[in-house]
Design a protein around this motif. Structure first.
Motif, mmCIF file in Angstrom:
data_model
loop_
_atom_site.group_PDB
_atom_site.id
_atom_site.type_symbol
_atom_site.label_atom_id
_atom_site.label_comp_id
_atom_site.label_asym_id
_atom_site.label_seq_id
_atom_site.Cartn_x
_atom_site.Cartn_y
_atom_site.Cartn_z
ATOM 1 N N ALA A 131 0.829 -1.209 0.000
ATOM 2 C CA ALA A 131 0.000 0.000 0.000
ATOM 3 C C ALA A 131 0.861 1.256 0.000
ATOM 4 O O ALA A 131 0.571 2.241 -0.700
ATOM 5 C CB ALA A 131 -0.932 -0.010 1.203
ATOM 6 N N ALA A 132 1.945 1.234 0.783
ATOM 7 C CA ALA A 132 2.846 2.383 0.825
ATOM 8 C C ALA A 132 3.501 2.613 -0.529
ATOM 9 O O ALA A 132 3.648 3.762 -0.986
ATOM 10 C CB ALA A 132 3.906 2.170 1.905
ATOM 11 N N ALA A 133 3.890 1.535 -1.182
ATOM 12 C CA ALA A 133 4.498 1.654 -2.508
ATOM 13 C C ALA A 133 3.496 2.194 -3.519
ATOM 14 O O ALA A 133 3.828 3.044 -4.360
ATOM 15 C CB ALA A 133 5.027 0.296 -2.960
ATOM 16 N N ALA A 134 2.256 1.706 -3.453
ATOM 17 C CA ALA A 134 1.221 2.168 -4.379
ATOM 18 C C ALA A 134 0.915 3.648 -4.178
ATOM 19 O O ALA A 134 0.708 4.386 -5.150
ATOM 20 C CB ALA A 134 -0.051 1.343 -4.190
ATOM 21 N N GLN A 135 0.891 4.081 -2.925
ATOM 22 C CA GLN A 135 0.646 5.495 -2.651
ATOM 23 C C GLN A 135 1.709 6.364 -3.330
ATOM 24 O O GLN A 135 1.398 7.402 -3.924
ATOM 25 C CB GLN A 135 0.637 5.748 -1.146
ATOM 26 C CG GLN A 135 0.339 7.190 -0.764
ATOM 27 C CD GLN A 135 0.270 7.374 0.733
ATOM 28 O OE1 GLN A 135 0.783 6.551 1.493
ATOM 29 N NE2 GLN A 135 -0.376 8.440 1.173
ATOM 30 N N ARG A 136 2.935 5.928 -3.255
ATOM 31 C CA ARG A 136 4.042 6.667 -3.871
ATOM 32 C C ARG A 136 3.921 6.661 -5.394
ATOM 33 O O ARG A 136 4.070 7.708 -6.049
ATOM 34 C CB ARG A 136 5.361 6.044 -3.435
ATOM 35 C CG ARG A 136 6.585 6.539 -4.166
ATOM 36 C CD ARG A 136 7.820 5.841 -3.604
ATOM 37 N NE ARG A 136 8.974 5.991 -4.475
ATOM 38 C CZ ARG A 136 10.149 5.425 -4.257
ATOM 39 N NH1 ARG A 136 10.311 4.655 -3.174
ATOM 40 N NH2 ARG A 136 11.154 5.600 -5.095
ATOM 41 N N LEU A 137 3.653 5.509 -5.976
ATOM 42 C CA LEU A 137 3.613 5.398 -7.429
ATOM 43 C C LEU A 137 2.386 6.070 -8.041
ATOM 44 O O LEU A 137 2.480 6.733 -9.081
ATOM 45 C CB LEU A 137 3.639 3.920 -7.834
ATOM 46 C CG LEU A 137 4.948 3.165 -7.588
ATOM 47 C CD1 LEU A 137 4.735 1.659 -7.738
ATOM 48 C CD2 LEU A 137 6.034 3.651 -8.540
#
Length: 334
Positions: A220-226
């Motif tokens: 989820a953290a990675a998706a928020q960034r991307l």
């Protein structure tokens, strides 16, 4: 029982009393016959064994990711069949924790250790086990500093196959999300993702190559960034199912549809990932086979004290779900 197993009474005695000098295959055959006939190795017999503690260690990064709990359950089953107990420890992917756990297992004089939490550049924990002459087997990832038996899949081949499938859908705006790069498995998958895309003329820039925690929160953290970038990707290729689920969950909170607005694929092949509810396209690792093979190699070291190193590469499969853009299969039991 000796006649039923096709061995001598002395061999049966060696096996049932946990003594060395019996091959792994013979030991398994005798124990299988013993189970069929209702014989069991009693705890009292184990405690009198002067050579073995009949306890092995299992080190995993965490017990949140179902991949690790799946391995743990199958290893516990395999060890129980051979009259061993399992000491399970988690590291949270921390080098100091791994070193401390190795020291603890050595102090407990375990007969061997299966390590699914090895760090690429770690040597402290493995040297501790080697100094105490405790056999160990790497599962899924390994240390580049210390050799040892290894059980896993061909991570590069699997990642390349997954990326080729995504490219086959025509996606050009692609990002990758993997676990920590100090995992040889995660790093191998990322390198293969990027290389395969590059060979097809697609460049995955550095800002679209994310390393995160091996759980849904990390995804989820990675998706928020991307997905908050000015040019969000149209497809995200993940090195873990749990990471992919976290990516999908965050995308859904933004009102995105999968795969219409964002394609997401994973690696691991967890049963719930392949369900009709999630429908994830993913690389399937043979969890049970890997777990049993890891313990078989460890038991072989315990019983024969060999010095050679064995690498066992298990076959993987590409499971096609709908998360990549493939149509639903009405006959699939996902």
């Amino acid at each position: 029982m000796a006649r039923a197993a096709g061995v001598s009474p002395a061999t049966v005695s060696y096996v049932m009393n946990g003594q060395r000098g019996v091959s792994v295959d013979t030991r398994r055959r005798v124990l299988a016959v013993a189970n069929e006939l209702g014989f069991r190795v009693s705890g009292r017999t184990r405690s009198r064994d002067p050579q073995l503690t009949r306890v092995v260690g299992l080190i995993v990064p965490n017990i949140v990711n179902p991949m690790y709990t799946g391995w743990a359950q199958h290893i516990i089953t395999a060890t129980a069949e051979e009259g061993f107990d399992v000491f399970v420890a988690t590291t949270q992917d921390d080098a100091d924790s791994l070193s401390q756990i190795a020291a603890t297992l050595a102090a407990r004089n375990v007969d061997g250790v299966i390590i699914a939490a090895a760090l690429r550049h770690d040597a402290r924990s493995l040297q501790t086990l080697r100094q105490h002459r405790i056999p160990y087997v790497y599962l899924s990832r390994r240390s580049e500093q210390v050799p040892g038996d290894f059980v896993g899949i061909d991570d590069e081949a699997a990642a390349s196959q997954l990326m080729l499938h995504v490219l086959g859908h025509g996606y050009t705006e692609i990002a990758t999300v993997i676990g920590p790069r100090f995992s040889t498995a995660s790093l191998a998958r990322e390198n293969a993702f990027v290389r395969t895309a590059s060979n097809a003329g697609i460049t995955i820039a550095g800002e679209r190559r994310v390393s995160t925690r091996l759980n849904a929160q990390g995804g989820a953290a990675a998706a928020q960034r991307l997905l908050s970038s000015p040019r969000p990707p149209a497809a995200i290729v993940c090195g873990s199912d749990e990471i992919a689920i976290g990516v999908m969950e965050h995308a859904l909170t933004l009102g995105l549809r999968i795969p219409e607005d964002l394609a997401v694929v994973g690696s691991d092949g967890l049963p719930h990932s392949r369900s009709k509810l999630i429908g994830m396209t993913t690389i399937v690792q043979p969890v049970q086979k890997m777990a049993h093979k890891a313990f078989a190699l460890l038991l072989d070291q315990i019983t024969t004290k060999r010095t050679t190193v064995i690498h066992a590469i298990c076959d993987h499969e590409l499971h096609l779900g709908t998360s990549c853009g493939c149509p639903a299969d009405p006959h699939s039991a996902r």
